[in-house]
Design a protein around this motif. Structure first.
Motif, PDB file in Angstrom:
ATOM      1  N   ILE A  99      40.504  -9.679  79.001  1.00 21.11           N
ATOM      2  CA  ILE A  99      39.177  -9.915  78.947  1.00 21.11           C
ATOM      3  C   ILE A  99      39.118 -10.675  80.282  1.00 21.11           C
ATOM      4  CG2 ILE A  99      38.115 -11.909  77.910  1.00 21.11           C
ATOM      5  CD1 ILE A  99      38.988 -11.046  75.123  1.00 21.11           C
ATOM      6  N   PRO A 147      42.998  -7.088  72.805  1.00 24.16           N
ATOM      7  CA  PRO A 147      41.789  -6.664  73.182  1.00 24.16           C
ATOM      8  C   PRO A 147      41.761  -5.342  74.093  1.00 24.16           C
ATOM      9  CG  PRO A 147      42.041  -8.892  73.717  1.00 24.16           C
ATOM     10  CD  PRO A 147      43.513  -8.530  73.164  1.00 24.16           C
ATOM     11  N   ILE A 198      32.607 -13.439  74.868  1.00 22.90           N
ATOM     12  CA  ILE A 198      33.978 -12.813  74.448  1.00 22.90           C
ATOM     13  C   ILE A 198      35.111 -13.829  74.966  1.00 22.90           C
ATOM     14  CG2 ILE A 198      33.189 -10.572  73.968  1.00 22.90           C
ATOM     15  CD1 ILE A 198      34.777  -9.696  76.307  1.00 22.90           C
ATOM     16  N   ARG A 246      46.820 -19.379  80.246  1.00 18.59           N
ATOM     17  CA  ARG A 246      47.701 -19.093  79.082  1.00 18.59           C
ATOM     18  C   ARG A 246      47.182 -18.608  77.773  1.00 18.59           C
ATOM     19  NH1 ARG A 246      53.065 -21.658  78.839  1.00 18.59           N
ATOM     20  NH2 ARG A 246      52.331 -22.641  76.798  1.00 18.59           N
ATOM     21  N   GLY A 247      45.922 -19.283  77.805  1.00 18.21           N
ATOM     22  CA  GLY A 247      44.989 -19.012  76.510  1.00 18.21           C
ATOM     23  C   GLY A 247      44.328 -17.775  76.494  1.00 18.21           C
ATOM     24  N   ILE A 248      43.678 -17.495  77.637  1.00 20.38           N
ATOM     25  CA  ILE A 248      42.810 -16.148  77.625  1.00 20.38           C
ATOM     26  C   ILE A 248      43.689 -15.145  77.949  1.00 20.38           C
ATOM     27  CG2 ILE A 248      42.610 -16.321  80.211  1.00 20.38           C
ATOM     28  CD1 ILE A 248      39.274 -15.982  78.513  1.00 20.38           C
ATOM     29  N   SER A 249      43.010 -14.023  77.292  1.00 20.91           N
ATOM     30  CA  SER A 249      43.606 -12.632  77.486  1.00 20.91           C
ATOM     31  C   SER A 249      43.362 -12.152  78.656  1.00 20.91           C
ATOM     32  CB  SER A 249      43.136 -11.716  76.226  1.00 20.91           C
ATOM     33  OG  SER A 249      43.286 -10.385  76.969  1.00 20.91           O
ATOM     34  N   LEU A 305      36.075  -6.537  73.447  1.00 22.67           N
ATOM     35  CA  LEU A 305      35.710  -5.721  74.687  1.00 22.67           C
ATOM     36  C   LEU A 305      34.922  -4.811  74.486  1.00 22.67           C
ATOM     37  CD1 LEU A 305      38.761  -6.039  77.008  1.00 22.67           C
ATOM     38  CD2 LEU A 305      36.602  -6.644  77.525  1.00 22.67           C
ATOM     39  N   TYR A 362      51.054 -19.108  83.693  1.00 23.76           N
ATOM     40  CA  TYR A 362      52.781 -19.157  83.273  1.00 23.76           C
ATOM     41  C   TYR A 362      53.437 -19.808  84.150  1.00 23.76           C
ATOM     42  CZ  TYR A 362      51.119 -16.324  79.235  1.00 23.76           C
ATOM     43  OH  TYR A 362      50.263 -16.201  78.402  1.00 23.76           O
ATOM     44  N   GLU A 410      58.538 -18.345  79.390  1.00 25.25           N
ATOM     45  CA  GLU A 410      58.319 -19.561  79.186  1.00 25.25           C
ATOM     46  C   GLU A 410      59.531 -20.604  79.053  1.00 25.25           C
ATOM     47  OE1 GLU A 410      54.625 -18.022  77.317  1.00 25.25           O
ATOM     48  OE2 GLU A 410      56.671 -18.131  76.401  1.00 25.25           O
ATOM     49  N   LYS A 444      46.916 -11.839  72.639  1.00 29.89           N
ATOM     50  CA  LYS A 444      46.273 -11.568  74.031  1.00 29.89           C
ATOM     51  C   LYS A 444      46.304 -10.153  74.377  1.00 29.89           C
ATOM     52  CE  LYS A 444      48.486 -15.263  75.506  1.00 29.89           C
ATOM     53  NZ  LYS A 444      48.919 -16.303  76.301  1.00 29.89           N
ATOM     54  N   ASP A 445      47.316  -9.479  74.114  1.00 29.87           N
ATOM     55  CA  ASP A 445      47.398  -7.921  74.625  1.00 29.87           C
ATOM     56  C   ASP A 445      46.392  -7.144  73.894  1.00 29.87           C
ATOM     57  OD1 ASP A 445      48.925  -8.262  76.662  1.00 29.87           O
ATOM     58  OD2 ASP A 445      50.760  -7.472  75.754  1.00 29.87           O
ATOM     59  N   GLU A 462      46.163 -24.565  80.590  1.00 27.40           N
ATOM     60  CA  GLU A 462      45.630 -24.102  79.029  1.00 27.40           C
ATOM     61  C   GLU A 462      44.844 -22.976  79.059  1.00 27.40           C
ATOM     62  OE1 GLU A 462      46.471 -25.328  75.865  1.00 27.40           O
ATOM     63  OE2 GLU A 462      48.349 -25.959  76.953  1.00 27.40           O
ATOM     64  N   PHE A 463      43.700 -23.038  79.961  1.00 26.05           N
ATOM     65  CA  PHE A 463      42.857 -21.787  80.164  1.00 26.05           C
ATOM     66  C   PHE A 463      43.658 -20.432  80.587  1.00 26.05           C
ATOM     67  CE2 PHE A 463      40.215 -19.143  83.094  1.00 26.05           C
ATOM     68  CZ  PHE A 463      39.487 -18.769  82.187  1.00 26.05           C
ATOM     69  N   SER A 512      42.521 -18.488  70.291  1.00 25.65           N
ATOM     70  CA  SER A 512      43.754 -18.670  70.768  1.00 25.65           C
ATOM     71  C   SER A 512      44.205 -19.681  71.209  1.00 25.65           C
ATOM     72  CB  SER A 512      44.033 -17.725  72.275  1.00 25.65           C
ATOM     73  OG  SER A 512      43.560 -18.577  73.248  1.00 25.65           O
ATOM     74  N   LEU A 513      43.519 -20.904  71.349  1.00 23.88           N
ATOM     75  CA  LEU A 513      43.775 -22.370  71.819  1.00 23.88           C
ATOM     76  C   LEU A 513      44.265 -22.826  70.404  1.00 23.88           C
ATOM     77  CD1 LEU A 513      41.743 -23.591  74.530  1.00 23.88           C
ATOM     78  CD2 LEU A 513      43.960 -22.441  75.065  1.00 23.88           C
ATOM     79  N   PHE A 569      37.441 -15.918  72.505  1.00 22.90           N
ATOM     80  CA  PHE A 569      38.791 -15.412  72.569  1.00 22.90           C
ATOM     81  C   PHE A 569      39.541 -16.837  72.533  1.00 22.90           C
ATOM     82  CE2 PHE A 569      42.911 -14.251  73.952  1.00 22.90           C
ATOM     83  CZ  PHE A 569      43.030 -13.252  73.251  1.00 22.90           C
ATOM     84  N   LEU A 570      39.025 -17.791  73.504  1.00 21.60           N
ATOM     85  CA  LEU A 570      39.683 -19.025  73.698  1.00 21.60           C
ATOM     86  C   LEU A 570      39.577 -20.050  72.237  1.00 21.60           C
ATOM     87  CD1 LEU A 570      38.873 -20.128  77.182  1.00 21.60           C
ATOM     88  CD2 LEU A 570      40.953 -19.769  76.386  1.00 21.60           C
TER      89      LEU A 570
END
Lengths: 290, 240
Positions: free
Chosen positions: B68, A231, A263, B62-65, A243, B103, A9, A228-229, B59-60, A271-272, A267-268
């Motif tokens: 998934i 799941p 899901i 970067r936020g989602i796995s 999952l 990203y 980032e 994020k990893d 945001e979506f 995580s958000l 998840f969002l």
């Protein structure tokens, strides 16, 4: 070799902090500052609570027949929510435990990496680079095969996920520690030497207090990346998380749309806010450093 | 101590899988770069709704796995849109590309922000259109700042490609599973050795990607120095 050691980032451009009116009191010890202690206590209490609460039944099944004519049956969708939350909770718990392991392991890896002994420093540097540039999925399955091949060790699937996450993100946290320590200006080290401070005083009074504000946001980033990893532990190892839940419901009801979209949303939802809280933390630290 | 090297037929199977991994890496990288450029520039747009839409996407993504997203893409989306079964390669590449784009957009945005304001002002003074400004002035300079984090991101995507085996695409990981199945059927032990080899293959590919990005960086810096007569390092430090 060090090409992959920086975070992908680009740092956020700090925006005007709405709470810039807050008193700036760097002279106070951190444990006497309510704006530091209160969030810390809340986070620690939340952590203990999350780790200790029993997730309850992990048998996912739907007692509800969806309307086959509808592409998305909302009644069916909301009926699945409590089970999804169970899966999410198991996921969050595994992530937190794995991250705790990573924070501890990363400390030792960073020590090894900073060691002046070449025979210790080079293998540790190679190990960190190796683990960082290979997929977590392969590492998890490898770990599972290793555990099964070794009769002495026995780990449940969740424990395998925790250990795998801990080792993978331990290398990331070690790089964060290293970057944080390296970001302490050289003059501080030289001044500590000039004042003839003992190594213990130098580290506890000079280096670590200045490194912590740099390390914290990076650690938070690692935590979210780990979340994020995590799941992938479902389909790869059989951890009863998000999952796994969705696959189970799909196999039960032949309705893939609702559980999988659910899901994603669930998840969002987790995580958000975490990413938002981290950004707040970064802004606060940026403000204090100026 | 076991023997750490596999037999040639086993390596042949793994190399078939590696081809699948590289194929998916290529397509998701391509999509990811396009998405990062589009949304990275869109996040700096003067129009508010474009900026807002880009922010929602970033945001979506970067936020989602990614795993998934991959499952949603491969299982829920074809049924939801009733498009029948699309090729797995496409679905997986879209999922990973969306993830990378989120990203990458932040990288592009940060790099464009790091370009000195004077460059934009000079473009306005020279009456260049916004497209020309981006195409000929800002992006070529931003490229030198974009490349190093983009290399790291590509390695992250390489790590992400292992996930496509979970939805059944025949990549390196999937071929490894196939090998294990046949080994179990034949009663041969040594699954851990197999995984060590696979990890080494991923490591080598990651190092090759790293090297390619270093090369690109070096060439860009050389060209920059030749054309401007300035040291590239000094300008790069503005960002750092």
């Amino acid at each position: 070799m060090s090409g992959t050691t920086t975070e992908p980032e680009v740092p956020e451009v700090p925006e005007a902090d709405a709470e810039a009116k807050l008193a700036y009191e760097p002279h106070k010890k951190w444990y006497r500052r309510p704006e530091v202690v209160i969030p810390l206590v809340v986070v620690l209490a939340g952590y203990v609570l999350l780790i200790t609460v029993d997730p309850g039944s992990q048998r996912y099944r739907s007692a509800f027949t969806a309307d086959p004519d509808q592409r998305v049956d909302w009644a069916y969708w909301f009926h699945l929510v409590p089970q999804m939350l169970t899966g999410l909770y198991i996921l969050v718990r595994a992530t937190l435990l794995g991250f705790t392991l990573a924070v501890v392991l990363g400390f030792f890896l960073a020590l090894g990496r900073r060691s002046t002994h070449r025979w210790l420093q080079l293998p540790v540097a190679f190990l960190i680079e190796f683990i960082r540039s290979t997929p977590l999925l392969v590492q998890l399955v490898f770990l599972q095969a290793l555990v099964r091949a070794t009769p002495v060790i026995s780990l449940s699937v969740v424990e395998t996920l925790v250990v795998g996450l801990g080792i993978h993100y331990g290398t990331y946290t070690s790089e964060s520690y290293r970057a944080g320590i390296n970001s302490v200006p050289k003059g501080q080290w030289e001044a500590a030497t000039a004042l003839n401070l003992s190594p213990v005083t130098k580290w506890t009074q000079i280096i670590i207090p200045q490194a912590v504000p740099n390390v914290l946001p990076a650690l938070g980033n690692n935590l979210i990346a780990g979340f994020k990893d995590a799941p992938m532990g479902g389909p790869a190892l059989g951890v009863p998380c998000l999952l796994f839940f969705a696959n189970w419901i799909r196999a039960d009801d032949f309705r893939p749309v609702e559980p999988f979209l659910l899901i994603g949303v669930g998840f969002l939802m987790a995580s958000l806010p975490a990413a938002w809280a981290l950004r707040r933390l970064e802004e606060r630290i940026e403000y204090e450093r100026e | 101590m076991e023997n750490w090297v596999l037999t040639w037929p086993q390596y042949q199977v793994l190399l078939t899988g590696l081809r699948g991994t590289l194929l998916i890496l290529f397509w998701s990288f391509l999509l990811g770069v396009v998405l990062s450029l589009i949304f990275g520039v869109a996040r700096l747009s003067p129009r508010e709704w474009i900026r807002g839409a880009a922010l929602v996407y970033v945001e979506f993504a970067r936020g989602i796995s990614s795993v998934i997203l991959l499952f949603i893409m491969a299982i829920a989306i074809p049924i939801l849109l009733q498009v029948g079964q699309a090729p797995l390669l496409m679905l997986a590449a879209i999922a990973l590309g969306i993830n990378m784009g989120g990203y990458g957009a932040e990288i592009v945005r940060g790099s464009i922000n790091a370009i000195p304001k004077g460059q934009t002002e000079a473009c306005v003074a020279l009456n260049l259109s916004p497209t020309q400004r981006l195409r000929h002035v800002v992006l070529p300079q931003a490229m030198r700042i974009i490349l190093p984090p983009m290399g790291n991101l590509t390695i992250e995507i390489l790590k992400g490609t292992a996930l496509v085996s979970l939805i059944g695409f025949g990549d390196l990981m999937q071929q490894t599973r196939n090998l294990i199945q046949s080994q179990l059927a034949a009663g041969v032990a040594g699954v851990t050795v197999l995984f060590v080899n696979v990890l080494v293959i991923y490591f080598i590919v990651a190092q090759v990607i790293n090297g390619l990005f270093r090369l690109g960086e070096w060439r860009l810096n050389k060209r920059f120095e030749e054309r401007t007569g300035r040291s590239a390092v000094a300008v790069g430090e503005v960002h750092a």
